[in-house]
Design a protein around this motif. Structure first.
Motif, mmCIF file in Angstrom:
data_model
loop_
_atom_site.group_PDB
_atom_site.id
_atom_site.type_symbol
_atom_site.label_atom_id
_atom_site.label_comp_id
_atom_site.label_asym_id
_atom_site.label_seq_id
_atom_site.Cartn_x
_atom_site.Cartn_y
_atom_site.Cartn_z
ATOM 1 N N GLY A 98 44.237 66.518 -80.375
ATOM 2 C CA GLY A 98 43.281 65.659 -81.373
ATOM 3 C C GLY A 98 44.632 64.614 -81.149
ATOM 4 N N ARG A 99 45.646 64.669 -81.090
ATOM 5 C CA ARG A 99 46.544 64.122 -80.938
ATOM 6 C C ARG A 99 46.520 63.149 -79.680
ATOM 7 N NH1 ARG A 99 52.061 66.272 -83.065
ATOM 8 N NH2 ARG A 99 51.322 67.247 -85.024
ATOM 9 N N ALA A 100 46.483 63.288 -78.504
ATOM 10 C CA ALA A 100 45.887 62.718 -77.527
ATOM 11 C C ALA A 100 44.350 62.146 -77.188
ATOM 12 C CB ALA A 100 45.941 63.708 -76.191
ATOM 13 N N ARG A 101 43.856 62.564 -77.619
ATOM 14 C CA ARG A 101 42.515 61.870 -78.406
ATOM 15 C C ARG A 101 41.900 61.284 -79.079
ATOM 16 N NH1 ARG A 101 37.138 65.825 -80.024
ATOM 17 N NH2 ARG A 101 37.647 66.029 -77.868
ATOM 18 N N ALA B 111 37.641 53.563 -71.269
ATOM 19 C CA ALA B 111 38.712 54.051 -71.777
ATOM 20 C C ALA B 111 39.189 54.619 -72.707
ATOM 21 C CB ALA B 111 40.415 53.363 -71.119
ATOM 22 N N SER B 112 38.397 53.904 -73.706
ATOM 23 C CA SER B 112 39.067 54.235 -75.386
ATOM 24 C C SER B 112 37.457 55.244 -75.803
ATOM 25 C CB SER B 112 38.195 52.676 -76.031
ATOM 26 O OG SER B 112 38.776 53.109 -77.916
ATOM 27 N N VAL B 113 36.093 55.179 -74.861
ATOM 28 C CA VAL B 113 35.509 55.706 -75.550
ATOM 29 C C VAL B 113 35.363 57.028 -74.487
ATOM 30 C CG1 VAL B 113 32.727 56.012 -74.675
ATOM 31 C CG2 VAL B 113 33.665 53.683 -75.661
ATOM 32 N N LEU B 114 36.079 56.819 -73.254
ATOM 33 C CA LEU B 114 36.471 58.878 -73.095
ATOM 34 C C LEU B 114 37.970 59.232 -73.950
ATOM 35 C CD1 LEU B 114 36.706 57.799 -68.690
ATOM 36 C CD2 LEU B 114 34.909 59.253 -70.147
ATOM 37 N N GLY B 115 38.516 58.173 -73.573
ATOM 38 C CA GLY B 115 39.866 59.655 -74.607
ATOM 39 C C GLY B 115 38.888 59.997 -76.076
ATOM 40 N N SER B 116 37.372 58.987 -76.603
ATOM 41 C CA SER B 116 37.460 59.544 -77.522
ATOM 42 C C SER B 116 36.860 60.646 -77.589
ATOM 43 C CB SER B 116 36.336 58.526 -78.739
ATOM 44 O OG SER B 116 35.362 58.089 -78.318
ATOM 45 N N ARG B 117 35.816 61.163 -76.533
ATOM 46 C CA ARG B 117 34.986 61.575 -76.409
ATOM 47 C C ARG B 117 36.114 63.117 -76.116
ATOM 48 N NH1 ARG B 117 29.588 59.760 -73.544
ATOM 49 N NH2 ARG B 117 29.647 58.140 -75.820
ATOM 50 N N GLY B 118 37.567 63.019 -75.524
ATOM 51 C CA GLY B 118 38.325 64.203 -74.999
ATOM 52 C C GLY B 118 38.954 63.834 -73.363
ATOM 53 N N THR C 95 40.876 62.911 -72.252
ATOM 54 C CA THR C 95 41.620 61.810 -71.942
ATOM 55 C C THR C 95 42.890 61.704 -70.671
ATOM 56 O OG1 THR C 95 43.339 63.926 -72.690
ATOM 57 C CG2 THR C 95 42.453 62.626 -74.807
ATOM 58 N N ARG C 96 42.420 62.552 -70.015
ATOM 59 C CA ARG C 96 43.220 62.137 -68.765
ATOM 60 C C ARG C 96 43.043 60.514 -67.818
ATOM 61 N NH1 ARG C 96 43.780 67.336 -64.991
ATOM 62 N NH2 ARG C 96 46.017 67.603 -67.333
ATOM 63 N N ARG C 97 41.138 60.935 -68.049
ATOM 64 C CA ARG C 97 40.909 60.179 -67.048
ATOM 65 C C ARG C 97 40.952 58.645 -68.082
ATOM 66 N NH1 ARG C 97 35.427 64.310 -66.399
ATOM 67 N NH2 ARG C 97 36.224 64.590 -64.136
ATOM 68 N N ALA C 98 40.993 59.515 -69.143
ATOM 69 C CA ALA C 98 41.479 57.471 -69.861
ATOM 70 C C ALA C 98 42.119 57.351 -70.001
ATOM 71 C CB ALA C 98 41.291 57.716 -71.632
ATOM 72 N N LEU C 99 43.080 57.920 -69.806
ATOM 73 C CA LEU C 99 44.730 57.144 -69.394
ATOM 74 C C LEU C 99 44.653 56.756 -68.292
ATOM 75 C CD1 LEU C 99 47.142 60.643 -71.686
ATOM 76 C CD2 LEU C 99 46.333 57.317 -72.205
ATOM 77 N N TRP C 100 44.217 57.461 -66.849
ATOM 78 C CA TRP C 100 44.574 56.756 -66.186
ATOM 79 C C TRP C 100 43.417 55.594 -65.906
ATOM 80 C CZ3 TRP C 100 47.762 57.220 -62.346
ATOM 81 C CH2 TRP C 100 48.550 58.590 -62.325
#
Length: 96
Positions: free
Chosen positions: A19-22, A66-73, A75-80
């Motif tokens: 959850g924190r990473a998301r 990336a923000s949308v991907l991060g909110s969907r969980g 996180t690895r792809r979002a951070l890249w």
């Protein structure tokens, strides 16, 4: 570790860490996207070459995705993608 309840080491909770990473990926992407949009608008109103605001806008779009991907969980792809978006915006800074 003797298994006592009053142990000083915190227990690992994968759901809490996920959850924190998301939230971190989503909020960082949103902040970088806003910064990229603001920079694109400022550069477009000035005398910068057309490639400069375009690269800021593309970097902002990548960070927003990336923000949308991060909110969907994801996180690895979002951070890249956040790294890629920031690099595209840095490339726009070099054109200035």
């Amino acid at each position: 570790m003797d298994g006592r309840a009053d142990s000083e080491t915190p227990e690992f909770d994968p759901a809490l860490d996920a959850g924190r990473a998301r939230w971190t990926a989503a909020l960082t992407g949103a902040v970088l996207a806003l910064a990229g949009v603001a920079a694109a608008v400022l550069r477009a109103s000035g005398s910068a070459p057309a490639l400069c605001p375009a690269s800021y806008a593309v970097g902002a779009a990548v960070c927003a995705f990336a923000s949308v991907l991060g909110s969907r969980g994801r996180t690895r792809r979002a951070l890249w993608l956040l790294v890629v978006g920031a690099m595209v915006m840095a490339l726009g800074d070099q054109f200035d």
